[in-house]
Design a protein around this motif. Structure first.
Motif, PDB file in Angstrom:
ATOM      1  N   LEU A   1      -6.413  12.725   6.798  1.00  0.00           N
ATOM      2  CA  LEU A   1      -7.010  14.067   6.774  1.00  0.00           C
ATOM      3  C   LEU A   1      -8.122  14.118   5.740  1.00  0.00           C
ATOM      4  N   ARG A   2      -8.022  13.234   4.724  1.00  0.00           N
ATOM      5  CA  ARG A   2      -8.991  13.210   3.617  1.00  0.00           C
ATOM      6  C   ARG A   2      -9.283  14.642   3.129  1.00  0.00           C
ATOM      7  N   THR A   3      -8.253  15.334   2.806  1.00  0.00           N
ATOM      8  CA  THR A   3      -8.433  16.693   2.287  1.00  0.00           C
ATOM      9  C   THR A   3      -7.677  16.827   0.965  1.00  0.00           C
TER      10      THR A   3
ATOM     11  N   GLU B   1      -4.949  16.357 -14.102  1.00  0.00           N
ATOM     12  CA  GLU B   1      -3.570  16.356 -13.586  1.00  0.00           C
ATOM     13  C   GLU B   1      -3.608  16.011 -12.104  1.00  0.00           C
ATOM     14  N   ASP B   2      -3.131  14.825 -11.782  1.00  0.00           N
ATOM     15  CA  ASP B   2      -3.155  14.365 -10.389  1.00  0.00           C
ATOM     16  C   ASP B   2      -1.809  14.692  -9.757  1.00  0.00           C
ATOM     17  N   ASP B   3      -1.828  15.702  -8.914  1.00  0.00           N
ATOM     18  CA  ASP B   3      -0.575  16.186  -8.325  1.00  0.00           C
ATOM     19  C   ASP B   3      -0.486  15.779  -6.856  1.00  0.00           C
TER      20      ASP B   3
ATOM     21  N   LEU C   1       0.838  -1.210   0.000  1.00  0.00           N
ATOM     22  CA  LEU C   1       0.000   0.000   0.000  1.00  0.00           C
ATOM     23  C   LEU C   1       0.864   1.247   0.000  1.00  0.00           C
ATOM     24  N   SER C   2       0.518   2.147  -0.905  1.00  0.00           N
ATOM     25  CA  SER C   2       1.316   3.346  -1.072  1.00  0.00           C
ATOM     26  C   SER C   2       0.942   4.374  -0.006  1.00  0.00           C
ATOM     27  N   LEU C   3       1.538   4.217   1.157  1.00  0.00           N
ATOM     28  CA  LEU C   3       1.224   5.148   2.244  1.00  0.00           C
ATOM     29  C   LEU C   3       2.468   5.945   2.619  1.00  0.00           C
TER      30      LEU C   3
ATOM     31  N   LEU D   1      -3.572  16.347   0.426  1.00  0.00           N
ATOM     32  CA  LEU D   1      -2.596  16.402   1.515  1.00  0.00           C
ATOM     33  C   LEU D   1      -2.219  14.996   1.996  1.00  0.00           C
ATOM     34  N   ALA D   2      -2.743  13.975   1.307  1.00  0.00           N
ATOM     35  CA  ALA D   2      -2.579  12.595   1.784  1.00  0.00           C
ATOM     36  C   ALA D   2      -1.124  12.177   1.884  1.00  0.00           C
ATOM     37  N   LYS D   3      -0.321  12.508   0.901  1.00  0.00           N
ATOM     38  CA  LYS D   3       1.047  11.987   0.871  1.00  0.00           C
ATOM     39  C   LYS D   3       2.026  12.875   1.627  1.00  0.00           C
ATOM     40  N   CYS D   4       1.781  14.188   1.604  1.00  0.00           N
ATOM     41  CA  CYS D   4       2.761  15.052   2.273  1.00  0.00           C
ATOM     42  C   CYS D   4       2.422  15.224   3.751  1.00  0.00           C
TER      43      CYS D   4
ATOM     44  N   GLN E   1       5.234   9.728 -10.552  1.00  0.00           N
ATOM     45  CA  GLN E   1       4.172   8.916 -11.139  1.00  0.00           C
ATOM     46  C   GLN E   1       4.024   7.598 -10.370  1.00  0.00           C
ATOM     47  N   ASN E   2       2.821   7.154 -10.235  1.00  0.00           N
ATOM     48  CA  ASN E   2       2.543   5.874  -9.594  1.00  0.00           C
ATOM     49  C   ASN E   2       2.331   4.853 -10.711  1.00  0.00           C
ATOM     50  N   PRO E   3       3.167   3.823 -10.855  1.00  0.00           N
ATOM     51  CA  PRO E   3       4.103   3.275  -9.886  1.00  0.00           C
ATOM     52  C   PRO E   3       5.575   3.572 -10.168  1.00  0.00           C
TER      53      PRO E   3
HETATM   54  C1  LIG Z   1      -1.578   8.911  -8.170  1.00  0.00           C
HETATM   55  C2  LIG Z   1      -2.427   8.873  -6.948  1.00  0.00           C
HETATM   56  N1  LIG Z   1      -3.535   9.611  -6.885  1.00  0.00           N
HETATM   57  C3  LIG Z   1      -4.316   9.604  -5.799  1.00  0.00           C
HETATM   58  C4  LIG Z   1      -4.010   8.832  -4.701  1.00  0.00           C
HETATM   59  C5  LIG Z   1      -4.925   8.849  -3.520  1.00  0.00           C
HETATM   60  O1  LIG Z   1      -4.910  10.103  -2.920  1.00  0.00           O
HETATM   61  P1  LIG Z   1      -5.922  10.497  -1.767  1.00  0.00           P
HETATM   62  O2  LIG Z   1      -5.573   9.700  -0.543  1.00  0.00           O
HETATM   63  O3  LIG Z   1      -5.773  11.948  -1.589  1.00  0.00           O
HETATM   64  O4  LIG Z   1      -7.290  10.126  -2.243  1.00  0.00           O
HETATM   65  C6  LIG Z   1      -2.868   8.026  -4.727  1.00  0.00           C
HETATM   66  C7  LIG Z   1      -2.539   7.168  -3.596  1.00  0.00           C
HETATM   67  O5  LIG Z   1      -1.712   6.298  -3.652  1.00  0.00           O
HETATM   68  C8  LIG Z   1      -2.049   8.053  -5.876  1.00  0.00           C
HETATM   69  O6  LIG Z   1      -0.941   7.329  -5.954  1.00  0.00           O
END
Ligand SMILES: Cc1ncc(COP(=O)(O)O)c(C=O)c1O
Length: 481
Positions: A304-306, A267-269, A98-100, A296-299, A239-241
């Motif tokens: 926070l779900r924001t 654009e997913d930043d 899981l990408s946390l 704000l999920a990754k930083c 970029q994921n992955p």
């Molecule tokens: C590219 C990408 N977008 C969105 C998300 C999910 O973000 P959020 O938790 O803000 O919904 C992730 C989570 O791994 C991701 O890798």
């Protein structure tokens, strides 16, 4: 759990495939059923995992099942929609799936302090009201300032607040595209867009990637072919992955192509805030064509779900309706905590701490999976900050990651296939996700896995990486055949 009866007359792996065919015909198995994991079935039958893998491969070859790498094997006829691997919840396993983000120990305390300050605020009751604008003016103004730090100037009234980037993406897909329309995305992509698109009847087409992510020429080519795409989903930073980060030049090119072909860019930043220096968002080059999604999920913290959407003015009403339709607005209490963290410097401190710890974790990856093991050398990449670990003269053995990123994309050396490596890792109780979970379409899926290094404790990460090292070095489990 499905338990086949094996026929003694044929090799055991064939017996497994025969049993699937028989039980399908007899109605014991139905289309869409998930077969047991390799490990569980091997244990139940008293055979090796390799035998089960071979049996499942034979069943797939006969068209009886479909294997979704990292997720399981399904009886043909239906596709599961959950992109995450089944075993990630097993308590004893080390979860690298899981990408946390890395958790900083002081986070809990920071939350407690913010909550007590909010509790002492006489206007706390306002956080119980509906807000048709998704968040109050102060919250949107703080968000606008924050987004501005990434190079996207925006007026507060244009910011829409969402419950994270995934929510923003879902709202955008549902509001902007009709079933049957085509959206382009990397040929390896964030798995959630696959399940979201499937649920909405939107068709995805995979765009070729290189070390800098999505190739503009490939986007241009696909735009000239039928069926014409209407949207483009792109993650330009980390970029994921693959962790690829696009240069400014490439962002400009994508913006131009989108203009020319009238594509809506999503654009997913979500990772933008993680890097200290990053080229400006694509939205700054094509503000009229881009729906900018951030979070704000990754930083800071996923709980926070924001998240935020910035879109062209003409789209704002549509997207606002989309947010209303899905959840009216994100929970104001969480948005308030986020706002205070952005305002009072907590966010900056947290990001700094996460960067420090992530860097250390990536150094651990280098130590345990790096040059000594794979006979490789670290090559500088053309793309600033993205490291490519290459093994000269041997195709398909690269490690793509960023020193500040939470993920490692490991292209597997010969003779590993993704399935075999994922199964061997699970055998050693390490959960990783195979390339199939990220793949759009079936062609050219690399033999690779994603390791997410943010979630486990330092000790578990070290143990998990050591186990993977042993597997790769051939000391533990060798490929079955
Ligand atoms: C590219 C990408 N977008 C969105 C998300 C999910 O973000 P959020 O938790 O803000 O919904 C992730 C989570 O791994 C991701 O890798």
């Amino acid at each position: 759990m499905w338990q086949p009866t094996l026929d003694d007359r044929s090799p055991r792996y064939q017996g497994i495939a025969d049993a699937i065919a028989r039980d399908l015909a007899d109605g014991v198995l139905r289309a869409g059923d998930r077969l047991p994991t390799h490990r569980r079935l091997a244990r139940a039958l008293g055979v090796t995992i390799g035998t089960v893998s071979r049996g499942y491969a034979e069943a797939e070859r006969r068209g009886l099942t479909t294997g979704e790498v990292g997720r399981g094997t399904f009886v043909r006829g239906a596709v599961s929609r959950d992109p995450w691997p089944e075993a990630s919840g097993e308590p004893e396993s080390i979860d690298l799936s899981l990408s946390l983000p890395v958790i900083v120990p002081e986070e809990g305390q920071m939350l407690a302090e913010s909550l007590s300050r909010i509790a002492a605020d006489p206007s706390i009751g306002r956080l119980l009201e509906y807000d048709a604008e998704t968040a109050n003016p102060r919250q949107r103004s703080v968000a606008a300032e924050w987004i501005g730090r990434l190079g996207l100037e925006v007026r507060p009234e244009r910011v829409l607040v969402t419950a994270g980037s995934q929510h923003g993406l879902n709202v955008t897909l549902a509001s902007m595209f009709r079933p049957g329309e085509v959206v382009l995305t990397g040929e390896l992509t964030y798995p959630s867009i696959k399940s979201q698109a499937r649920a909405l009847g939107i068709r995805l087409r995979g765009v070729e990637l290189d070390d800098e992510g999505m190739c503009p020429e490939a986007v241009d080519r696909l735009c000239r072919q039928e069926p014409r795409p209407s949207g483009l989903y792109v993650v330009p930073t980390l970029q994921n992955p693959t962790s690829a980060t696009q240069s400014e030049q490439r962002r400009r090119e994508l913006a131009l192509i989108a203009r020319e072909h009238k594509l809506w860019i999503m654009e997913d930043d979500v990772h933008g805030f993680l890097l200290p220096e990053v080229p400006p968002p694509i939205a700054s080059f094509a503000p009229d064509r881009t729906i900018y999604l951030s979070s704000l999920a990754k930083c800071l913290a996923p709980g926070l779900r924001t998240g935020f959407i910035v879109a062209p003015d003409e789209l704002r009403p549509r997207l606002l309706t989309g947010i209303h339709t899905s959840m009216w607005m994100p929970p104001p209490l969480m948005v308030e905590v986020s706002t205070r963290w952005l305002e009072d410097g907590t966010a900056d401190r947290l990001i700094e701490a996460k960067r420090r710890q992530t860097r250390k974790r990536q150094e651990l990856v280098t130590r345990l999976l790096g040059p000594g093991l794979l006979g490789s050398e670290m090559l500088g990449s053309e793309v600033p900050g993205t490291e490519v670990l290459d093994r000269p003269g041997l195709d398909g053995c690269r490690m793509l990651r960023h020193p500040l990123g939470y993920q490692v994309w490991l292209e597997l050396p010969e003779p590993w296939t993704t399935d075999e490596f994922v199964a061997a890792a699970r055998e050693r109780e390490v959960v990783v996700i195979g390339a199939g979970a990220f793949a759009v379409g079936r062609h050219g899926i690399p033999h690779a896995v994603r390791l997410s290094i943010g979630l486990p404790s330092w000790e578990d990460l070290e143990r998990g990486l050591l186990r993977l090292r042993e597997i790769l070095a051939g000391a533990a489990v060798t490929p079955a055949y």
